[in-house]
Design a protein around this motif. Structure first.
Motif, mmCIF file in Angstrom:
data_model
loop_
_atom_site.group_PDB
_atom_site.id
_atom_site.type_symbol
_atom_site.label_atom_id
_atom_site.label_comp_id
_atom_site.label_asym_id
_atom_site.label_seq_id
_atom_site.Cartn_x
_atom_site.Cartn_y
_atom_site.Cartn_z
ATOM 1 N N GLU A 64 -6.211 45.359 -64.611
ATOM 2 C CA GLU A 64 -5.654 44.245 -63.827
ATOM 3 C C GLU A 64 -4.924 43.253 -64.735
ATOM 4 O O GLU A 64 -3.860 42.738 -64.379
ATOM 5 C CB GLU A 64 -6.777 43.529 -63.057
ATOM 6 C CG GLU A 64 -6.304 42.369 -62.206
ATOM 7 C CD GLU A 64 -5.386 42.777 -61.072
ATOM 8 O OE1 GLU A 64 -4.601 41.917 -60.633
ATOM 9 O OE2 GLU A 64 -5.430 43.936 -60.630
ATOM 10 N N LEU A 65 -5.492 43.006 -65.903
ATOM 11 C CA LEU A 65 -4.871 42.081 -66.849
ATOM 12 C C LEU A 65 -3.493 42.583 -67.276
ATOM 13 O O LEU A 65 -2.525 41.811 -67.312
ATOM 14 C CB LEU A 65 -5.774 41.894 -68.070
ATOM 15 C CG LEU A 65 -5.290 40.929 -69.146
ATOM 16 C CD1 LEU A 65 -5.103 39.528 -68.578
ATOM 17 C CD2 LEU A 65 -6.274 40.909 -70.308
ATOM 18 N N LYS A 66 -3.392 43.872 -67.562
ATOM 19 C CA LYS A 66 -2.093 44.430 -67.960
ATOM 20 C C LYS A 66 -1.066 44.320 -66.835
ATOM 21 O O LYS A 66 0.092 44.000 -67.083
ATOM 22 C CB LYS A 66 -2.252 45.887 -68.405
ATOM 23 C CG LYS A 66 -2.886 46.012 -69.768
ATOM 24 C CD LYS A 66 -2.997 47.446 -70.218
ATOM 25 C CE LYS A 66 -3.665 47.495 -71.594
ATOM 26 N NZ LYS A 66 -3.783 48.849 -72.102
ATOM 27 N N LYS A 67 -1.505 44.573 -65.600
ATOM 28 C CA LYS A 67 -0.595 44.438 -64.453
ATOM 29 C C LYS A 67 -0.081 43.002 -64.346
ATOM 30 O O LYS A 67 1.114 42.769 -64.161
ATOM 31 C CB LYS A 67 -1.301 44.810 -63.149
ATOM 32 C CG LYS A 67 -1.527 46.281 -62.947
ATOM 33 C CD LYS A 67 -2.261 46.521 -61.630
ATOM 34 C CE LYS A 67 -2.663 47.966 -61.462
ATOM 35 N NZ LYS A 67 -3.470 48.164 -60.247
ATOM 36 N N ARG A 68 -0.994 42.064 -64.456
ATOM 37 C CA ARG A 68 -0.598 40.661 -64.319
ATOM 38 C C ARG A 68 0.274 40.211 -65.493
ATOM 39 O O ARG A 68 1.173 39.383 -65.322
ATOM 40 C CB ARG A 68 -1.827 39.766 -64.188
ATOM 41 C CG ARG A 68 -2.506 39.956 -62.841
ATOM 42 C CD ARG A 68 -3.581 38.964 -62.591
ATOM 43 N NE ARG A 68 -4.238 39.231 -61.317
ATOM 44 C CZ ARG A 68 -5.082 38.395 -60.740
ATOM 45 N NH1 ARG A 68 -5.365 37.249 -61.309
ATOM 46 N NH2 ARG A 68 -5.641 38.703 -59.602
ATOM 47 N N GLN A 69 0.009 40.750 -66.668
ATOM 48 C CA GLN A 69 0.855 40.415 -67.816
ATOM 49 C C GLN A 69 2.267 40.957 -67.634
ATOM 50 O O GLN A 69 3.242 40.306 -68.032
ATOM 51 C CB GLN A 69 0.240 40.957 -69.115
ATOM 52 C CG GLN A 69 -0.954 40.159 -69.577
ATOM 53 C CD GLN A 69 -1.676 40.796 -70.756
ATOM 54 O OE1 GLN A 69 -1.609 42.001 -70.979
ATOM 55 N NE2 GLN A 69 -2.378 39.970 -71.520
ATOM 56 N N GLU A 70 2.383 42.134 -67.029
ATOM 57 C CA GLU A 70 3.717 42.686 -66.755
ATOM 58 C C GLU A 70 4.463 41.811 -65.744
ATOM 59 O O GLU A 70 5.656 41.553 -65.900
ATOM 60 C CB GLU A 70 3.602 44.116 -66.228
ATOM 61 C CG GLU A 70 3.205 45.126 -67.281
ATOM 62 C CD GLU A 70 2.926 46.514 -66.705
ATOM 63 O OE1 GLU A 70 3.285 46.767 -65.539
ATOM 64 O OE2 GLU A 70 2.360 47.332 -67.445
ATOM 65 N N VAL A 71 3.747 41.360 -64.713
ATOM 66 C CA VAL A 71 4.366 40.485 -63.711
ATOM 67 C C VAL A 71 4.785 39.166 -64.369
ATOM 68 O O VAL A 71 5.880 38.652 -64.114
ATOM 69 C CB VAL A 71 3.398 40.242 -62.529
ATOM 70 C CG1 VAL A 71 3.905 39.159 -61.604
ATOM 71 C CG2 VAL A 71 3.164 41.537 -61.764
#
Length: 147
Positions: free
Chosen positions: A95-102
């Motif tokens: 989830e952290l990686k997804k949010r960092q991409e966003v």
């Protein structure tokens, strides 16, 4: 001199606000991740403390076997907790990686408008410098013609 007016200022502010919101979401998930890491660190510290307790008891004493068995079970339970924390961290990391991409995309969008703003500001400054130089040249001509 005319004041700098950037027509896309509302868009810039909007994208900047979006970026701040995305940063807050990343911070939220990062806090959860750090909480799990602290749980692992806490379990490891307790395991080390337990090992020191067992090491401090003389092997020949009656309490040694009882304490060693008790602490062995305790260390096993802590090891299980570490595994649970690691599993939670793996889930949170996705989830952290997804949010960092966003967040990265929001930063790029904001930066694109910011670059446009910087270019327009530079053009504005150059235009003002030309006008100022023209005014100075006029004053100079008037002064020379006067004297």
């Amino acid at each position: 001199m005319k004041k700098f007016d950037f027509k896309l200022e509302p868009l810039y502010k909007y994208r900047k606000n979006i970026e701040k919101e995305k940063q807050a979401l990343v911070a939220e998930v990062s806090a959860e991740y750090n909480k799990e890491q602290m749980g692992i660190d806490n379990c490891i510290a307790k395991i080390n403390d337990s090992i020191h307790i067992v090491d401090s008891i003389e092997e020949s004493s009656d309490d040694y076997m009882n304490m060693a068995l008790y602490l062995g079970d305790y260390i096993s339970a802590l090891s299980s907790q570490i595994i649970i924390h690691q599993d939670n961290m793996a889930t949170i990391e996705v989830e952290l990686k997804k949010r960092q991409e966003v967040l990265s995309e929001a930063t790029r969008a904001r930066r694109a408008v910011e670059i446009l703003k910087e270019k327009k500001l530079l053009e504005h400054k150059k235009e003002n410098q030309k006008l100022e130089q023209a005014n100075l040249d006029d004053w100079k001509r008037e002064y020379i013609n006067k004297y």
